[in-house]
Design an enzyme around this catalytic site. Sequence first.
Site, PDB file in Angstrom:
ATOM      1  N   SER A  63       7.022  -5.658  -6.700  1.00  0.00           N
ATOM      2  CA  SER A  63       7.236  -4.448  -5.903  1.00  0.00           C
ATOM      3  C   SER A  63       8.066  -4.843  -4.697  1.00  0.00           C
ATOM      4  O   SER A  63       8.070  -6.013  -4.292  1.00  0.00           O
ATOM      5  CB  SER A  63       5.886  -3.900  -5.418  1.00  0.00           C
ATOM      6  OG  SER A  63       6.076  -2.960  -4.360  1.00  0.00           O
ATOM      7  N   TYR A 103      -2.822  -4.232  -2.021  1.00  0.00           N
ATOM      8  CA  TYR A 103      -1.647  -4.106  -2.903  1.00  0.00           C
ATOM      9  C   TYR A 103      -0.516  -5.041  -2.457  1.00  0.00           C
ATOM     10  O   TYR A 103       0.051  -5.787  -3.262  1.00  0.00           O
ATOM     11  CB  TYR A 103      -1.184  -2.648  -2.906  1.00  0.00           C
ATOM     12  CG  TYR A 103      -0.056  -2.369  -3.872  1.00  0.00           C
ATOM     13  CD1 TYR A 103      -0.321  -2.092  -5.205  1.00  0.00           C
ATOM     14  CD2 TYR A 103       1.272  -2.383  -3.452  1.00  0.00           C
ATOM     15  CE1 TYR A 103       0.717  -1.830  -6.101  1.00  0.00           C
ATOM     16  CE2 TYR A 103       2.306  -2.129  -4.334  1.00  0.00           C
ATOM     17  CZ  TYR A 103       2.024  -1.844  -5.662  1.00  0.00           C
ATOM     18  OH  TYR A 103       3.047  -1.602  -6.542  1.00  0.00           O
TER      19      TYR A 103
HETATM   20  C1  BGC Z   1       4.169   1.421  -4.948  1.00  0.00           C
HETATM   21  C2  BGC Z   1       4.533   2.869  -4.735  1.00  0.00           C
HETATM   22  C3  BGC Z   1       5.513   3.000  -3.596  1.00  0.00           C
HETATM   23  C4  BGC Z   1       6.675   2.040  -3.739  1.00  0.00           C
HETATM   24  C5  BGC Z   1       7.617   2.046  -2.542  1.00  0.00           C
HETATM   25  C6  BGC Z   1       5.435   0.628  -5.123  1.00  0.00           C
HETATM   26  O1  BGC Z   1       5.161  -0.708  -5.407  1.00  0.00           O
HETATM   27  O2  BGC Z   1       3.326   1.292  -6.088  1.00  0.00           O
HETATM   28  O3  BGC Z   1       3.363   3.614  -4.464  1.00  0.00           O
HETATM   29  O4  BGC Z   1       6.016   4.320  -3.543  1.00  0.00           O
HETATM   30  O5  BGC Z   1       6.200   0.732  -3.935  1.00  0.00           O
HETATM   31  O6  BGC Z   1       6.933   1.997  -1.322  1.00  0.00           O
END
Ligand code: BGC
Length: 279
Positions: free
Chosen positions: A164, A177
Amino acid sequence: MSSPQGRPRDVIPPQLLKGQKALVTGANSGIGRATAVALGKAGADVVVNYVTGAEEAEAVAEEIRSHGVRAAAYEADVSDEGQVVTMTNRMIEEFGTVDILVANAGLQRDAPLTEMTLAQWREVIDVNLTGQFLCAREVTKEFLRRGVVPEVSRAAGKIICMSSVHQIIPWAGHVNYAASKGGVQMMMGTLAQELAPKKIRVNAIAPGAIRTPINRDAWNTPEARAELQRLIPYERIGEPEDIAYAAVGLASDLFDYVVGATLFVDGGMTLFPGFATGG
Ligand code: BGC
């Protein structure tokens, strides 16, 4: 941001991954689903892993089969060692081997720090980080056993870790996360270094804001979309296919010399857009 550029055109070379067997985790929806379908369109046989949503997963497998390749839906919780071992062995038994892993399964359990429970912390780390570790470990055993089959691919195996933008962008209210994705970054690099001499390519994709159920709140009202767009220089939300096409490329021999890279597929979200007018 209803994507003025429209949905991506389908431009996948149908023979690119012919004869390869791909395992995609969390493939019943969102990025995993689009990736599983795209791999099938590129000629790979595909195992569609899911933990909930059996019907959706079956539908994904059915859609993949319509492209003339094999596909099956396997249930397994990627954070459970026994289930990952069973799933991988079943795939080797039923499909013959595994050539590509897209370690995609992931979730969010958001809360401000003082309200975040240990259970929320652990669930996210277990699925997003430990799940990728377990799947990578099991498929690597098969990659090493089989070695390179030149008619199939120049590499003995390809692992694509779904990361991410939050592997580098801190994210208030999402410490579990962000920490899990920071962990994915270092896990990916370490595995890439460890496995490259064995001709196994490990890479990652770092998606930005992609239109999927995980971030519905960020795009399903005009206000939210406007707010989100301020963070994206390319001024459109990503579609699952944007990530799927990157995964097809990384999995293919076109990218054979790409080892240990993180491909940011984010419309420029990591370009510090706040500085476009400031600083
Ligand atoms: C998340 C999303 C978020 C995106 C950008 C992703 O890794 O799961 O919820 O919108 O990152 O912030």
